[in-house]
Design an enzyme around this catalytic site. Sequence first.
Site, PDB file in Angstrom:
ATOM      1  CG  MET A 119      -2.059   1.253   1.315  1.00 14.25           C
ATOM      2  SD  MET A 119      -3.031   1.154  -0.130  1.00 14.25           S
ATOM      3  CE  MET A 119      -3.181   2.839  -0.469  1.00 14.25           C
ATOM      4  CE  LYS A 120       5.830   5.629   2.313  1.00 12.23           C
ATOM      5  NZ  LYS A 120       5.312   6.767   2.483  1.00 12.23           N
TER       6      LYS A 120
END
Length: 303
Positions: free
Chosen positions: A173-174
């Site tokens: 997700m980062k």
Amino acid sequence: MTTETIGFIGLGLMGHGMAKNIVDKGYALTVYARSDSEAVTDLLQRGAARADSPQALAAQATVVFLCVTGSQDVEALIRGPNGLASGLRPGSVLVDCSTADPTSTVALAVELAAIGVTLVDAPLSRTPKEAWAGTLDTMVGADAATFARIQPILATWAGRIVHIGALGDGHRMKLVNNFISLGYAALYAEALTVAQAVGIAPERFDAVVRGGRMDCGFYQTFMDYTLNGNREAHKFTLKNAYKDLRYLGSMADAAGIANSLGNAVKNSFGLALANGGEDLFVPMLPELVGRLNGVDLVPGAVK
């Protein structure tokens, strides 16, 4: 008072503030750094201890945080001579707050599980200012029990904690999150260059965007350099941005996704790096893009 003892490696722009909040909020903290720095001195004055190797730090901690540049650094700290793996005790947790390659994260988790250690990925969002204030965002990849265990520690330095999923999902997700923010940066840089070339100065550009539907927190931080010359606006280097976009491309390739916009954004940062951006920060991208196009976007220049 908690019985957890904390180790911290990576006392840079983000890590210093994070470690400061951990020790200030009552946790026993041990730090490791290869050399002396203002951050080390400050943390020792606040009550932290110092270990002389990652192995020694790991032997004293139940939860260890890493906040380093990327997967290569994380792997070296874990696997290297006198590394964390040789000192971590069964039942301990290693929390990687770096922006890393999820493939590496998953492989390291398997290695650590074999010695009874749980790996968690908890990469960060926001800036060193929020790290110091204890109001960072973090997206956490962990099983439910481990997340519950470390959440109080995360809360010493994070104002927004999202349990995004299982191991690796935080780093996945980062990379997606950074694709969005760095995509904005590349878009703003090119838009400002086009606007300036046709006679619309950044101040006039900003008068339309700010407060409108295209405004956002990232835009406001990003523009603080172009409008005000604030070199402290967002101290995230172009070099690290380019690294994150390479990780994104690798992840997209593995998933079989055509990452055409991601590659375009990566190339924008790569070109800036190749033309004097090695030690510059993301909000300085318009200056470099402008220079490559014969347009002056240096803060304070005559418009």
